[in-house]
Write a protein that holds these residues in place. Structure first.
Motif, mmCIF file in Angstrom:
data_model
loop_
_atom_site.group_PDB
_atom_site.id
_atom_site.type_symbol
_atom_site.label_atom_id
_atom_site.label_comp_id
_atom_site.label_asym_id
_atom_site.label_seq_id
_atom_site.Cartn_x
_atom_site.Cartn_y
_atom_site.Cartn_z
ATOM 1 N N UNK A 106 -14.574 -122.960 75.187
ATOM 2 C CA UNK A 106 -15.746 -122.106 75.419
ATOM 3 C C UNK A 106 -15.357 -120.634 75.364
ATOM 4 N N UNK A 107 -16.155 -119.840 74.612
ATOM 5 C CA UNK A 107 -15.934 -118.397 74.547
ATOM 6 C C UNK A 107 -14.891 -117.953 73.552
ATOM 7 N N UNK A 108 -14.263 -118.854 72.817
ATOM 8 C CA UNK A 108 -13.251 -118.469 71.840
ATOM 9 C C UNK A 108 -13.909 -117.967 70.554
ATOM 10 N N UNK A 109 -13.352 -116.930 69.973
ATOM 11 C CA UNK A 109 -13.890 -116.368 68.732
ATOM 12 C C UNK A 109 -13.675 -117.331 67.567
ATOM 13 N N UNK A 110 -14.570 -117.289 66.567
ATOM 14 C CA UNK A 110 -14.391 -118.150 65.387
ATOM 15 C C UNK A 110 -13.033 -117.961 64.719
ATOM 16 N N UNK A 111 -12.516 -116.726 64.698
ATOM 17 C CA UNK A 111 -11.209 -116.481 64.070
ATOM 18 C C UNK A 111 -10.088 -117.201 64.821
ATOM 19 N N UNK A 112 -10.183 -117.242 66.152
ATOM 20 C CA UNK A 112 -9.188 -117.957 66.953
ATOM 21 C C UNK A 112 -9.286 -119.455 66.699
ATOM 22 N N UNK A 113 -10.518 -119.967 66.653
ATOM 23 C CA UNK A 113 -10.708 -121.396 66.400
ATOM 24 C C UNK A 113 -10.117 -121.783 65.046
ATOM 25 N N UNK A 114 -10.298 -120.895 64.024
ATOM 26 C CA UNK A 114 -9.727 -121.191 62.705
ATOM 27 C C UNK A 114 -8.195 -121.196 62.769
ATOM 28 N N UNK A 115 -7.659 -120.261 63.551
ATOM 29 C CA UNK A 115 -6.196 -120.230 63.698
ATOM 30 C C UNK A 115 -5.683 -121.483 64.397
ATOM 31 N N UNK A 116 -6.418 -121.958 65.399
ATOM 32 C CA UNK A 116 -6.029 -123.193 66.088
ATOM 33 C C UNK A 116 -6.112 -124.393 65.152
ATOM 34 N N UNK A 117 -7.155 -124.409 64.302
ATOM 35 C CA UNK A 117 -7.310 -125.517 63.344
ATOM 36 C C UNK A 117 -6.164 -125.535 62.333
ATOM 37 N N UNK A 118 -5.656 -124.349 61.978
ATOM 38 C CA UNK A 118 -4.557 -124.279 61.010
ATOM 39 C C UNK A 118 -3.284 -124.949 61.531
ATOM 40 N N UNK A 131 9.814 -126.721 65.814
ATOM 41 C CA UNK A 131 10.510 -125.671 65.081
ATOM 42 C C UNK A 131 10.320 -124.329 65.782
ATOM 43 N N UNK A 132 11.259 -123.395 65.616
ATOM 44 C CA UNK A 132 11.095 -122.054 66.213
ATOM 45 C C UNK A 132 9.826 -121.363 65.731
ATOM 46 N N UNK A 133 9.489 -121.555 64.440
ATOM 47 C CA UNK A 133 8.299 -120.908 63.880
ATOM 48 C C UNK A 133 7.028 -121.428 64.545
ATOM 49 N N UNK A 134 6.947 -122.766 64.743
ATOM 50 C CA UNK A 134 5.760 -123.347 65.362
ATOM 51 C C UNK A 134 5.677 -122.941 66.839
ATOM 52 N N UNK A 135 6.822 -122.861 67.504
ATOM 53 C CA UNK A 135 6.837 -122.440 68.909
ATOM 54 C C UNK A 135 6.328 -121.006 69.037
ATOM 55 N N UNK A 136 6.714 -120.143 68.111
ATOM 56 C CA UNK A 136 6.273 -118.750 68.155
ATOM 57 C C UNK A 136 4.780 -118.634 67.853
ATOM 58 N N UNK A 137 4.302 -119.428 66.884
ATOM 59 C CA UNK A 137 2.876 -119.417 66.554
ATOM 60 C C UNK A 137 2.049 -119.906 67.733
ATOM 61 N N UNK A 138 2.527 -120.940 68.398
ATOM 62 C CA UNK A 138 1.841 -121.496 69.567
ATOM 63 C C UNK A 138 1.796 -120.464 70.689
ATOM 64 N N UNK A 139 2.918 -119.788 70.890
ATOM 65 C CA UNK A 139 3.003 -118.786 71.952
ATOM 66 C C UNK A 139 2.069 -117.614 71.668
ATOM 67 N N UNK A 140 1.992 -117.182 70.407
ATOM 68 C CA UNK A 140 1.141 -116.039 70.063
ATOM 69 C C UNK A 140 -0.336 -116.362 70.294
ATOM 70 N N UNK A 141 -0.768 -117.567 69.901
ATOM 71 C CA UNK A 141 -2.158 -117.969 70.122
ATOM 72 C C UNK A 141 -2.464 -118.053 71.611
ATOM 73 N N UNK A 142 -1.535 -118.590 72.374
ATOM 74 C CA UNK A 142 -1.721 -118.713 73.820
ATOM 75 C C UNK A 142 -1.822 -117.329 74.463
ATOM 76 N N UNK A 143 -0.997 -116.388 73.956
ATOM 77 C CA UNK A 143 -1.031 -115.006 74.457
ATOM 78 C C UNK A 143 -2.372 -114.352 74.131
ATOM 79 N N UNK A 144 -2.900 -114.610 72.941
ATOM 80 C CA UNK A 144 -4.150 -113.991 72.513
ATOM 81 C C UNK A 144 -5.344 -114.429 73.374
ATOM 82 N N UNK A 145 -5.403 -115.705 73.724
ATOM 83 C CA UNK A 145 -6.568 -116.219 74.465
ATOM 84 C C UNK A 145 -6.306 -116.334 75.963
ATOM 85 N N UNK A 146 -5.071 -116.055 76.379
ATOM 86 C CA UNK A 146 -4.686 -116.127 77.795
ATOM 87 C C UNK A 146 -4.960 -117.515 78.393
ATOM 88 N N UNK A 147 -4.726 -118.528 77.590
ATOM 89 C CA UNK A 147 -4.901 -119.919 78.013
ATOM 90 C C UNK A 147 -3.721 -120.737 77.488
#
Length: 583
Positions: free
Chosen positions: A10-22, A35-51
């Motif tokens: 709830x409340x997530x922007x469409x751009x964030x949802x698309x990034x999560x779907x990717x 992988x380190x790359x996937x861990x960093x991508x996961x961390x960045x998304x979590x940082x962006x939405x604070x969840x």
């Protein structure tokens, strides 16, 4: 493959949802945890939405679920179709983020360990994400198949259940995931002896809650184990928890339930048996949490009766008891209760009727009661004929497995089933017995008593127990070799009080007296004390010891005193077996 984002979106922007779907497009090499790359991508998304954000990754490295939580909590969605066998790991690992304050650390919490055990995940990982978006260390744990899996000593209780990797940054993670899983599953196979298992075999963990002041809990647990053995269940483990109050949801605490789940995985258990009666909501909660069949002591006893019932009367009585037990639990007739209809706890003539509604169950009970009343009337006529013929009737009573049927066989030259199991006799049997002086009486074998006999069975077996009310004498058979002798005697006496049978004359026979030399001195003293207190007769139905004395005592009670007999017996005295059969 679904691209659904699960959880708190709830409340997530469409751009964030698309990034999560990717994230679903990402692939993890089979030998890597992440992988380190996937861990960093996961961390960045979590940082962006604070969840918190989590991934469920299968063993091929595909991402099957993307999950979003709150700042400090994440819930894994329902997992259907993923290796549902209770004795195997799920085939999924869960890697999720933990949002942490600067320069602090956030390891795996209790919720993570509960998910790991309850869902039987391959492993669980918590990736630290700092307030500025930087990637911290990853904390990883898996279930220990045995305490010997790693050579390091495990002195902490939690560490006996789980193995915790040393926290490292994701680019320093060197563990070979494929090799780890192969070793884990091989060890689970080894410790459980799975190669010898049969899929339909009932393998149970017994769960006993020890309340304060319960000094007889060990005997009660031993009796539960014996009930399980009688029902054909293989007991592979026991869990005892001391609690001042019963947990209203799970009976035992959540931490202890974790231990139970891991024991089930280690021992390939597919059944939990509780010593106390469970409420419908407890059955449902336990079933949802464990994905195992869950039954209580009442259902276990009902199952034994269902297996043992041979006569039409016995089968009717068992079905009535099963239906009465099911009736108040109909609202729990979801997966949690329906699971009971296969195997232990759901056997017997009433098993196909457990899914009917309340109205049909009540109609069925009413019809069965009419049939039972008809059988009861036939029994009453037989009793009346016996009275006309002036036959005296002696009814055998006693705790289950005390040796009543063995004594009946010995005195009447019969060969009825007498096993070293609880409730070997369910249907009443009456045979004529001749005393040494030529007097004849009828000896009736009845169903054995047990502590806390389920109310449903008391009501259902009223017709069978009617035989006791017409008896001229009750012959109470006591297992003198039982370590729980005193409590068994008290249980039978309490049931006699409840049934208002105290007015009928009674003889107490201490059976299996040939086995008391194996008891410790304290138990031997208990036997001697009770013998004197109850004016008992020490006998052995198996060897024939003292049966002539017992028959003389019975004859004296039934036909009048002709002589006075006093048993001479000293505890610890060598007992010479005597082969005696009534002539």
């Amino acid at each position: 493959m679904s691209r659904e984002i699960f959880g708190n979106i709830a409340g997530l922007k469409p751009s964030i949802l698309r990034s999560l779907e990717k994230l679903y497009r990402r692939k993890v090499p089979p030998q890597s945890i992440i992988t380190p790359e996937l861990a960093q991508e996961l961390a960045y998304l979590s940082y962006q939405i604070n969840r918190q954000v989590g991934l469920l990754i299968n063993r091929k490295g595909d991402i099957d679920f993307v999950v979003v939580g709150s700042y400090n909590r994440i819930e894994i969605p329902e997992l259907h179709g993923y290796r549902d066998h209770q004795a195997r790991l799920k085939g999924l690992r869960f890697i999720h983020t933990h949002l942490v304050k600067k320069n602090q650390s956030s390891g795996l919490d209790q919720d993570d360990l509960i998910d790991l055990a309850f869902l039987r995940l391959d492993l669980i990982g918590a990736q630290e994400v700092y307030e500025d978006g930087r990637v911290g260390r990853i904390h990883i744990a898996h279930i220990l198949p045995s305490q010997e899996f790693y050579s390091a000593s495990l002195d902490d209780e939690v560490k006996r259940l789980f193995y915790f990797f040393k926290p490292v940054y994701p680019w320093d993670l060197r563990e070979n995931f494929q090799e780890l899983i192969r070793n884990l599953e091989e060890e689970f196979e080894r410790v459980s002896g799975a190669q010898a298992l049969h899929e339909k075999e009932d393998r149970a963990i017994l769960i006993f809650v020890r309340e304060p002041g319960d000094i007889d809990w060990e005997n009660k647990l031993a009796e539960l184990k014996e009930l399980a053995r009688t029902a054909g269940v293989k007991v592979v483990g026991e869990v005892v928890q001391r609690r001042a109050q019963i947990d209203p949801r799970y009976v035992i605490g959540k931490g202890k339930l974790l231990e139970v789940l891991i024991e089930c995985l280690r021992k390939r258990a597919n059944l939990l048996i509780f010593d106390r009666e469970l409420t419908p909501s407890q059955v449902r909660a336990l079933n949802e949490a464990t994905d195992l069949r869950v039954i209580d002591r009442t259902q276990l006893i009902l199952d034994i009766f269902a297996q043992r019932a041979k006569s039409r009367e016995g089968k009717i009585q068992v079905e009535i008891a099963q239906l009465r037990y099911a009736l108040p639990r109909l609202r729990a007739k979801d997966d949690a209760f329906s699971r009971l209809t296969g195997g232990i706890g759901g056997r017997g003539p009433g098993e196909t009727k457990l899914e009917v509604d309340r109205h049909r169950i009540r109609d069925r009970i009413a019809k069965l009661k009419q049939e039972l009343e008809s059988i009861s009337e036939e029994r009453a006529l037989r009793r009346k004929r016996r009275k006309k013929l002036n036959f005296k009737v002696v009814a055998l009573i006693g705790y289950t497995n005390a040796g009543k049927t063995t004594l009946l066989n010995r005195l009447s030259h019969s060969n009825y089933l007498a096993e070293d199991k609880l409730f070997a006799t369910l249907d009443p049997v009456t045979k004529a017995v001749r005393t040494p002086s030529g007097k004849v009486f009828l000896l009736t074998d009845t169903v054995g008593f047990i502590r806390d006999l389920p109310e449903e069975l008391k009501k259902a077996f009223k017709a069978t127990l009617e035989e006791l009310y017409s008896a001229d004498l009750l012959l109470h058979i006591v297992d003198a070799s039982s370590p729980d002798l005193e409590n068994q005697v008290k249980s039978v006496e309490a049931i006699l009080d409840e049934m208002e049978l105290r007015h009928i004359p009674r003889i107490v026979a201490f059976n299996k007296i040939d086995l008391i030399e194996d008891l410790d001195p304290f138990q031997q003293a208990t036997v001697k004390s009770l013998l004197e207190e109850l004016d008992g007769v020490p006998i052995s139905a198996l060897t024939g010891f003292n049966l002539e004395l017992l028959l003389k005592r019975i004859e004296e009670n039934l036909f009048g005193p002709e002589a006075f007999f006093s048993p001479s017996f000293e505890v610890g005295q060598a007992i010479a077996p005597q082969d005696y059969r009534a002539s």
